[in-house]
Design a protein around this motif. Structure first.
Motif, short mmCIF file in Angstrom:
data_model
loop_
_atom_site.label_atom_id
_atom_site.label_comp_id
_atom_site.label_asym_id
_atom_site.label_seq_id
_atom_site.Cartn_x
_atom_site.Cartn_y
_atom_site.Cartn_z
N ASN A 134 0.37 -0.94 0.14
CA ASN A 134 0.06 -0.29 -0.20
C ASN A 134 0.57 1.42 -0.16
OD1 ASN A 134 -3.03 -0.24 0.02
ND2 ASN A 134 -2.73 -1.77 1.93
N LEU A 135 2.02 1.11 0.96
CA LEU A 135 2.66 1.94 1.00
C LEU A 135 3.63 2.90 -0.15
CD1 LEU A 135 3.47 1.95 5.01
CD2 LEU A 135 2.64 3.84 3.58
N PHE A 136 4.08 1.82 -1.16
CA PHE A 136 4.47 1.55 -2.39
C PHE A 136 3.68 2.25 -3.00
CE2 PHE A 136 5.29 -0.52 -6.38
CZ PHE A 136 7.05 0.22 -6.62
N ALA A 137 2.47 1.86 -3.40
CA ALA A 137 1.43 2.20 -4.30
C ALA A 137 1.47 3.59 -4.68
CB ALA A 137 0.11 1.26 -4.19
N ILE A 138 1.70 4.11 -3.02
CA ILE A 138 1.04 5.54 -3.02
C ILE A 138 2.05 6.44 -2.52
CG2 ILE A 138 0.59 6.10 -0.47
CD1 ILE A 138 -1.85 7.98 -0.87
N SER A 139 3.37 6.25 -2.64
CA SER A 139 4.32 6.77 -2.03
C SER A 139 4.61 8.17 -3.17
CB SER A 139 5.64 5.74 -1.66
OG SER A 139 5.51 5.09 -2.89
N PHE A 140 5.34 7.88 -4.60
CA PHE A 140 5.61 8.29 -5.44
C PHE A 140 4.55 9.28 -5.81
CE2 PHE A 140 6.04 9.46 -9.53
CZ PHE A 140 7.62 10.30 -9.49
N PRO A 141 3.11 9.30 -6.24
CA PRO A 141 2.42 9.61 -6.29
C PRO A 141 1.43 10.60 -5.23
CG PRO A 141 1.14 6.99 -7.07
CD PRO A 141 2.57 7.07 -6.10
N LEU A 142 2.14 10.42 -3.78
CA LEU A 142 1.58 11.21 -2.84
C LEU A 142 2.73 12.34 -3.19
CD1 LEU A 142 -0.24 11.98 -0.58
CD2 LEU A 142 1.06 10.83 1.03
N ILE A 143 4.68 11.97 -3.57
CA ILE A 143 5.02 12.78 -2.78
C ILE A 143 5.59 13.89 -4.19
CG2 ILE A 143 7.46 13.18 -3.47
CD1 ILE A 143 7.80 10.32 -2.03
N ARG A 144 4.83 13.93 -5.54
CA ARG A 144 4.90 14.32 -6.52
C ARG A 144 3.21 15.00 -6.66
NH1 ARG A 144 8.92 15.39 -8.63
NH2 ARG A 144 7.76 15.97 -10.75
N SER A 145 2.30 15.11 -6.29
CA SER A 145 1.11 15.85 -6.32
C SER A 145 1.37 16.95 -6.12
CB SER A 145 -0.01 15.61 -4.71
OG SER A 145 -0.22 13.92 -5.10
N PHE A 146 2.52 17.57 -5.58
CA PHE A 146 2.51 18.96 -5.51
C PHE A 146 3.22 19.97 -6.25
CE2 PHE A 146 1.71 17.03 -1.15
CZ PHE A 146 1.00 17.58 -0.80
N TRP A 161 -8.57 -2.34 3.69
CA TRP A 161 -9.30 -1.03 3.30
C TRP A 161 -8.04 0.10 3.20
CZ3 TRP A 161 -13.53 0.35 6.36
CH2 TRP A 161 -14.78 -0.41 6.57
N LEU A 162 -6.94 -0.16 3.41
CA LEU A 162 -5.92 0.97 2.90
C LEU A 162 -5.87 1.28 1.32
CD1 LEU A 162 -3.26 0.91 5.53
CD2 LEU A 162 -4.93 2.84 4.97
N PHE A 163 -6.18 -0.93 0.40
CA PHE A 163 -5.71 -0.55 -1.05
C PHE A 163 -6.91 0.16 -1.25
CE2 PHE A 163 -6.79 -3.20 -4.51
CZ PHE A 163 -6.49 -3.12 -4.88
N PHE A 164 -8.20 0.49 -0.88
CA PHE A 164 -8.82 0.76 -2.22
C PHE A 164 -9.09 2.21 -1.75
CE2 PHE A 164 -10.98 -3.32 -0.93
CZ PHE A 164 -11.53 -3.88 -2.44
N PHE A 165 -8.08 3.01 -1.41
CA PHE A 165 -7.44 4.32 -0.69
C PHE A 165 -6.22 4.72 -1.95
CE2 PHE A 165 -10.73 4.18 2.11
CZ PHE A 165 -11.62 4.85 1.57
N THR A 166 -5.26 3.68 -1.34
CA THR A 166 -4.03 4.20 -2.27
C THR A 166 -3.95 3.68 -3.84
OG1 THR A 166 -3.14 1.18 -1.92
CG2 THR A 166 -2.88 3.51 0.00
N VAL A 167 -4.47 2.29 -3.93
CA VAL A 167 -4.41 2.18 -5.39
C VAL A 167 -5.43 2.87 -6.44
CG1 VAL A 167 -5.12 0.60 -7.00
CG2 VAL A 167 -3.84 -0.12 -4.84
N PRO A 168 -6.19 3.59 -5.33
CA PRO A 168 -7.36 4.10 -7.01
C PRO A 168 -5.97 5.71 -7.03
CG PRO A 168 -8.21 3.46 -5.23
CD PRO A 168 -7.00 2.23 -4.89
#
Length: 230
Positions: free
Chosen positions: A10-22, A79-86
């Motif tokens: 989960n953390l791997f899936a969201i890490s780069f998109p979250l960092i690059r969101s800004f 639960w996290l999967f349905f937020f981090t992956v989308p």
């Protein structure tokens, strides 16, 4: 340490998109007001579905790779999967729009919908004895139909592009979850309820499940975004 595996995915899936969101060019963070309602509504639908399939034994979760925190019989990682992956998938969707301003897949939108809906419905009817296959394909066809009735081909080309690109990280992450790199899978499927066809270790049905997950998020994301511009 293996109990952190699903959390790490989960953390791997969201890490780069979250960092690059800004990042100032794509400005993904500025779109969160439209994104988060889409994520929440879609997650509610999929969590109800997920809970139902867990209860009736379509799949189960291997405690070896979980933190051990459960909410309504689903591990917190699910639960996290349905937020981090989308979140990551909509980031891909937006990045592709930025780098490819012309909707190059738009001509394929109508043929895709008109082909996939009857194929999915037919396959579902032919496999009514396999719960995951039948329900998954019916829901996928329904999602495509609803999207087309509301939006026609306005976003379908963009969606198709993002869907094709997302298959690369999807196969990687789902391959790990289904035992591609571990002694045992994190998510254990009841193979009596699916076709038994795998891409690496990923059930073929998961490609349609992921299509529906992404399409619902894209549809709601674009709906809420359009409301902001009125």
């Amino acid at each position: 340490m293996e109990k952190y595996l699903y959390l790490a995915i989960n953390l791997f899936a969201i890490s780069f998109p979250l960092i690059r969101s800004f990042e100032p060019k794509i400005r993904f963070a500025s779109k969160w007001g439209s994104l988060f309602p889409a994520l929440i509504l879609t997650a509610i639908f999929f969590l109800v579905w997920d809970h139902w399939f867990t209860v009736i034994g379509i799949w189960e979760f291997n405690p070896r790779y979980l933190l051990g925190i459960f909410i309504f019989q689903l591990p917190i990682e699910e639960w996290l999967f349905f937020f981090t992956v989308p979140f990551a998938c909509i980031f891909i969707y937006e990045v592709l729009i930025y780098f490819f301003p012309r909707d190059i897949f738009k001509p394929l939108g109508k043929p895709f919908v008109y082909l996939m809906i009857p194929v999915l419905v037919l396959l579902a009817f032919l496999n009514l004895d396999k719960m995951y296959t039948a329900v998954n394909f019916f829901v996928g066809a329904l999602a495509l139909g609803i999207h087309w009735l509301i939006f026609k081909d306005k976003y379908m080309g963009r969606f198709l592009f993002a869907y094709l690109v997302h298959l690369i990280p999807f196969i990687l992450c789902n391959g790990i979850l289904t035992g591609g790199l571990t002694p045992e899978p994190v998510v254990i499927y009841n193979n009596a309820e699916n076709l038994g066809i795998r891409i690496w270790t990923v059930p073929i049905e998961d490609t349609i499940y992921s299509m529906t997950l992404l399409l619902m998020n894209v549809s709601l994301f674009e709906f809420f975004r359009s409301r902001k511009t009125i």
